[in-house]
Motif scaffolding. Sequence first.
Motif, PDB file in Angstrom:
ATOM      1  N   LEU A 133       2.121  19.288   3.085  1.00  0.00           N
ATOM      2  CA  LEU A 133       1.664  18.605   4.295  1.00  0.00           C
ATOM      3  C   LEU A 133       0.226  18.154   4.120  1.00  0.00           C
ATOM      4  CD1 LEU A 133       2.890  20.956   7.202  1.00  0.00           C
ATOM      5  CD2 LEU A 133       4.198  19.257   5.896  1.00  0.00           C
ATOM      6  N   GLU A 134      -0.131  17.078   4.825  1.00  0.00           N
ATOM      7  CA  GLU A 134      -1.522  16.624   4.856  1.00  0.00           C
ATOM      8  C   GLU A 134      -1.949  16.453   6.303  1.00  0.00           C
ATOM      9  OE1 GLU A 134      -3.696  13.374   2.293  1.00  0.00           O
ATOM     10  OE2 GLU A 134      -2.878  12.391   4.083  1.00  0.00           O
ATOM     11  N   PHE A 135      -3.252  16.693   6.550  1.00  0.00           N
ATOM     12  CA  PHE A 135      -3.853  16.457   7.862  1.00  0.00           C
ATOM     13  C   PHE A 135      -5.107  15.621   7.644  1.00  0.00           C
ATOM     14  CE2 PHE A 135      -1.588  20.454   7.832  1.00  0.00           C
ATOM     15  CZ  PHE A 135      -0.748  20.322   8.937  1.00  0.00           C
ATOM     16  N   PHE A 136      -5.281  14.575   8.449  1.00  0.00           N
ATOM     17  CA  PHE A 136      -6.495  13.741   8.338  1.00  0.00           C
ATOM     18  C   PHE A 136      -6.812  13.150   9.706  1.00  0.00           C
ATOM     19  CE2 PHE A 136      -3.127  10.638   8.115  1.00  0.00           C
ATOM     20  CZ  PHE A 136      -3.642   9.527   8.766  1.00  0.00           C
ATOM     21  N   TYR A 137      -8.098  12.796   9.883  1.00  0.00           N
ATOM     22  CA  TYR A 137      -8.474  12.013  11.072  1.00  0.00           C
ATOM     23  C   TYR A 137      -9.027  10.658  10.639  1.00  0.00           C
ATOM     24  CZ  TYR A 137     -10.786  10.102  15.027  1.00  0.00           C
ATOM     25  OH  TYR A 137     -11.172   9.209  16.003  1.00  0.00           O
ATOM     26  N   GLU A 138     -10.018  10.701   9.723  1.00  0.00           N
ATOM     27  CA  GLU A 138     -10.689   9.452   9.331  1.00  0.00           C
ATOM     28  C   GLU A 138      -9.750   8.580   8.511  1.00  0.00           C
ATOM     29  OE1 GLU A 138     -14.155  10.849   7.377  1.00  0.00           O
ATOM     30  OE2 GLU A 138     -15.098  11.408   9.280  1.00  0.00           O
ATOM     31  N   VAL A 139      -9.734   7.297   8.878  1.00  0.00           N
ATOM     32  CA  VAL A 139      -8.818   6.376   8.219  1.00  0.00           C
ATOM     33  C   VAL A 139      -9.339   4.954   8.402  1.00  0.00           C
ATOM     34  CG1 VAL A 139      -7.330   6.146  10.290  1.00  0.00           C
ATOM     35  CG2 VAL A 139      -6.341   5.778   8.016  1.00  0.00           C
ATOM     36  N   ASP A 140      -9.111   4.090   7.426  1.00  0.00           N
ATOM     37  CA  ASP A 140      -9.481   2.678   7.580  1.00  0.00           C
ATOM     38  C   ASP A 140      -8.533   2.007   8.573  1.00  0.00           C
ATOM     39  OD1 ASP A 140     -11.327   3.135   5.638  1.00  0.00           O
ATOM     40  OD2 ASP A 140     -10.312   1.963   4.057  1.00  0.00           O
ATOM     41  N   HIS A 141      -9.124   1.200   9.434  1.00  0.00           N
ATOM     42  CA  HIS A 141      -8.294   0.376  10.310  1.00  0.00           C
ATOM     43  C   HIS A 141      -8.044  -0.973   9.648  1.00  0.00           C
ATOM     44  CE1 HIS A 141      -9.130   2.518  14.401  1.00  0.00           C
ATOM     45  NE2 HIS A 141      -8.935   3.372  13.409  1.00  0.00           N
ATOM     46  N   VAL A 142      -6.851  -1.497   9.841  1.00  0.00           N
ATOM     47  CA  VAL A 142      -6.505  -2.811   9.297  1.00  0.00           C
ATOM     48  C   VAL A 142      -5.916  -3.641  10.435  1.00  0.00           C
ATOM     49  CG1 VAL A 142      -6.152  -2.051   6.909  1.00  0.00           C
ATOM     50  CG2 VAL A 142      -4.262  -1.914   8.534  1.00  0.00           C
ATOM     51  N   GLU A 143      -5.633  -4.919  10.149  1.00  0.00           N
ATOM     52  CA  GLU A 143      -5.137  -5.781  11.232  1.00  0.00           C
ATOM     53  C   GLU A 143      -3.781  -5.290  11.734  1.00  0.00           C
ATOM     54  OE1 GLU A 143      -3.977 -10.438  12.292  1.00  0.00           O
ATOM     55  OE2 GLU A 143      -4.314  -9.881  10.180  1.00  0.00           O
ATOM     56  N   ARG A 144      -3.715  -5.080  13.047  1.00  0.00           N
ATOM     57  CA  ARG A 144      -2.423  -4.741  13.666  1.00  0.00           C
ATOM     58  C   ARG A 144      -1.693  -6.075  13.876  1.00  0.00           C
ATOM     59  NH1 ARG A 144      -2.803  -0.961  18.794  1.00  0.00           N
ATOM     60  NH2 ARG A 144      -1.641   0.611  17.651  1.00  0.00           N
ATOM     61  N   LEU A 145      -0.528  -6.183  13.273  1.00  0.00           N
ATOM     62  CA  LEU A 145       0.153  -7.484  13.215  1.00  0.00           C
ATOM     63  C   LEU A 145       1.103  -7.712  14.399  1.00  0.00           C
ATOM     64  CD1 LEU A 145       0.830  -7.400   9.371  1.00  0.00           C
ATOM     65  CD2 LEU A 145      -0.917  -8.732  10.567  1.00  0.00           C
ATOM     66  N   ALA A 146       0.949  -6.893  15.452  1.00  0.00           N
ATOM     67  CA  ALA A 146       1.884  -6.961  16.585  1.00  0.00           C
ATOM     68  C   ALA A 146       1.976  -8.357  17.206  1.00  0.00           C
ATOM     69  CB  ALA A 146       1.475  -5.944  17.640  1.00  0.00           C
ATOM     70  N   TRP A 147       0.851  -9.099  17.180  1.00  0.00           N
ATOM     71  CA  TRP A 147       0.863 -10.431  17.806  1.00  0.00           C
ATOM     72  C   TRP A 147       1.192 -11.536  16.811  1.00  0.00           C
ATOM     73  CZ3 TRP A 147      -2.229  -6.386  18.944  1.00  0.00           C
ATOM     74  CH2 TRP A 147      -2.264  -5.955  20.267  1.00  0.00           C
ATOM     75  N   ARG A 148       1.355 -11.172  15.550  1.00  0.00           N
ATOM     76  CA  ARG A 148       1.571 -12.184  14.502  1.00  0.00           C
ATOM     77  C   ARG A 148       3.054 -12.536  14.410  1.00  0.00           C
ATOM     78  NH1 ARG A 148      -2.193 -13.201  10.602  1.00  0.00           N
ATOM     79  NH2 ARG A 148      -0.688 -14.852  10.132  1.00  0.00           N
ATOM     80  N   TYR A 149       3.541 -13.195  15.473  1.00  0.00           N
ATOM     81  CA  TYR A 149       4.965 -13.549  15.513  1.00  0.00           C
ATOM     82  C   TYR A 149       5.332 -14.537  14.406  1.00  0.00           C
ATOM     83  CZ  TYR A 149       5.084 -10.915  19.762  1.00  0.00           C
ATOM     84  OH  TYR A 149       4.992  -9.894  20.661  1.00  0.00           O
ATOM     85  N   ASP A 150       4.305 -15.192  13.852  1.00  0.00           N
ATOM     86  CA  ASP A 150       4.568 -16.075  12.711  1.00  0.00           C
ATOM     87  C   ASP A 150       5.027 -15.268  11.486  1.00  0.00           C
ATOM     88  OD1 ASP A 150       1.918 -15.027  12.919  1.00  0.00           O
ATOM     89  OD2 ASP A 150       1.253 -16.354  11.309  1.00  0.00           O
ATOM     90  N   LEU A 151       4.692 -13.968  11.477  1.00  0.00           N
ATOM     91  CA  LEU A 151       5.066 -13.122  10.331  1.00  0.00           C
ATOM     92  C   LEU A 151       6.310 -12.264  10.587  1.00  0.00           C
ATOM     93  CD1 LEU A 151       1.523 -11.796   9.279  1.00  0.00           C
ATOM     94  CD2 LEU A 151       2.758 -13.809   8.406  1.00  0.00           C
ATOM     95  N   TYR A 152       6.726 -12.201  11.847  1.00  0.00           N
ATOM     96  CA  TYR A 152       7.876 -11.338  12.161  1.00  0.00           C
ATOM     97  C   TYR A 152       9.142 -11.842  11.476  1.00  0.00           C
ATOM     98  CZ  TYR A 152       6.173  -7.914  15.501  1.00  0.00           C
ATOM     99  OH  TYR A 152       5.558  -6.829  16.071  1.00  0.00           O
ATOM    100  N   THR A 153       9.968 -10.890  11.051  1.00  0.00           N
ATOM    101  CA  THR A 153      11.275 -11.215  10.473  1.00  0.00           C
ATOM    102  C   THR A 153      12.347 -10.638  11.408  1.00  0.00           C
ATOM    103  OG1 THR A 153      11.213  -9.175   9.185  1.00  0.00           O
ATOM    104  CG2 THR A 153      10.395 -11.188   8.105  1.00  0.00           C
ATOM    105  N   PRO A 154      13.605 -11.070  11.280  1.00  0.00           N
ATOM    106  CA  PRO A 154      14.640 -10.577  12.204  1.00  0.00           C
ATOM    107  C   PRO A 154      14.813  -9.060  12.173  1.00  0.00           C
ATOM    108  CG  PRO A 154      15.417 -12.512  11.025  1.00  0.00           C
ATOM    109  CD  PRO A 154      14.116 -12.127  10.386  1.00  0.00           C
ATOM    110  N   GLY A 155      14.505  -8.423  11.039  1.00  0.00           N
ATOM    111  CA  GLY A 155      14.670  -6.965  10.950  1.00  0.00           C
ATOM    112  C   GLY A 155      13.339  -6.229  10.947  1.00  0.00           C
ATOM    113  N   ALA A 156      12.326  -6.809  11.594  1.00  0.00           N
ATOM    114  CA  ALA A 156      10.962  -6.251  11.486  1.00  0.00           C
ATOM    115  C   ALA A 156      10.882  -4.765  11.849  1.00  0.00           C
ATOM    116  CB  ALA A 156      10.023  -7.046  12.382  1.00  0.00           C
ATOM    117  N   LEU A 157      10.251  -3.977  10.963  1.00  0.00           N
ATOM    118  CA  LEU A 157       9.975  -2.560  11.228  1.00  0.00           C
ATOM    119  C   LEU A 157       8.609  -2.495  11.914  1.00  0.00           C
ATOM    120  CD1 LEU A 157      11.044  -0.986   7.799  1.00  0.00           C
ATOM    121  CD2 LEU A 157      12.460  -1.537   9.799  1.00  0.00           C
TER     122      LEU A 157
END
Length: 371
Positions: A133-157
Amino acid sequence: MTQNPTASDDVVPTPSSPAPDVVRCAYMELVVTDLKRSRDFYVDVLNLVVTHEDDTTIYLRSMEEFIHHNLVLRQGEQPAVAVFSYRVRSPEELDKAVAFYEELGCPVKRSKDGFLKGIGEAVRVQDPLGFPLEFFYEVDHVERLAWRYDLYTPGALVRLDHFNQVYPDVPKAVRHMEDLGFRVTEDIQDDEGTTYAAWMRRKPTVHDTAMTGGAGPRMHHVAFATHEKHNILAICDKLGALRLSDHIERGPGRHGVSNAFYLYLRDPDGHRVEIYTQDYYTGDPDNPVVTWDVHDNQRRDWWGTPVVPSWYTEASTVLDLEGNPVPAQVRTDDSEMEVTIGADGFSYTRKGDEDSMPHWKLGEYKLGHQL
Ligand code: XXG
Ligand code: FE2
Ligand code: CA
């Protein structure tokens, strides 16, 4: 495999040190034997997004994730799971993780810079059940693609939903996970008090991880969420179109446990990945635990579709903190497959009408059992 001594009287002591405050399951690190083949599966077929990659490692995330990754693929000799990683609520929780597991006599490693790209200070342990198991708090943030409907695919995870672990003594594992602050939401038992599986949460969904009874410690699956059922059907259609339908192991279907719609895939190394959608909210303090009878034929598939035997028996090896495979102990309690499938076992659709299983369905079970 070694023999599990006694399933029931074996208890992990409760540490006096407080448990770290776990927010959610965050990522899994998988060892894969052909990075290019795995990339084809996770990136080209499942459309996970590459945050970073080099010759040995690929860091992937789903569309709604804002932390650096929620799946890591690392090239290695044998397929395995290197870590189940959890995010904790604050940096101070790492001290608690160290004290909690040191009190239990577990191997503990702490790294100021983190063990992997994108992750800050982290603690890795081999827990008393044998899982890394691993535990962490600090982490790099990256672009959340939730609004990038141009990138969504029919089976998007969209999100990492949960892990699933295999362990011979489910009550022992559940008690220890409760000490770590997890709460049970659902489980599968029989009238004799045998527990076959249990689902446990930190975030307010049905689970962050589950324990499935069987030879372990092993990793049963890692699950990603989609928004809708049709996304899961689109993944099935795509696999068919690519002549990759043999990656589908079980489903699509509707779970009884968790109420979610599901599909299980096997990746090129056999690591099992579940695609999951629409379980329910569990965040109230008095959220009722749902207990299913192991003989209820709708518990694992609400439509009564038989569970394929491989789903019960096959799972991934886990590694210790030195990267060595952890030997699996066999389950000595009854196996769920044996008590529900075939000549010695039974399942019912309507309780009190235990002979109600149609003969053609029983035939299907027995055939599956022999395969
Ligand atoms: O996430 C899950 C599972 O653990 O993968 C399996 C929810 C339910 C089930 S079950 O097969 O028990 O319906
Ligand atoms: Fe699952
Ligand atoms: Ca639902």
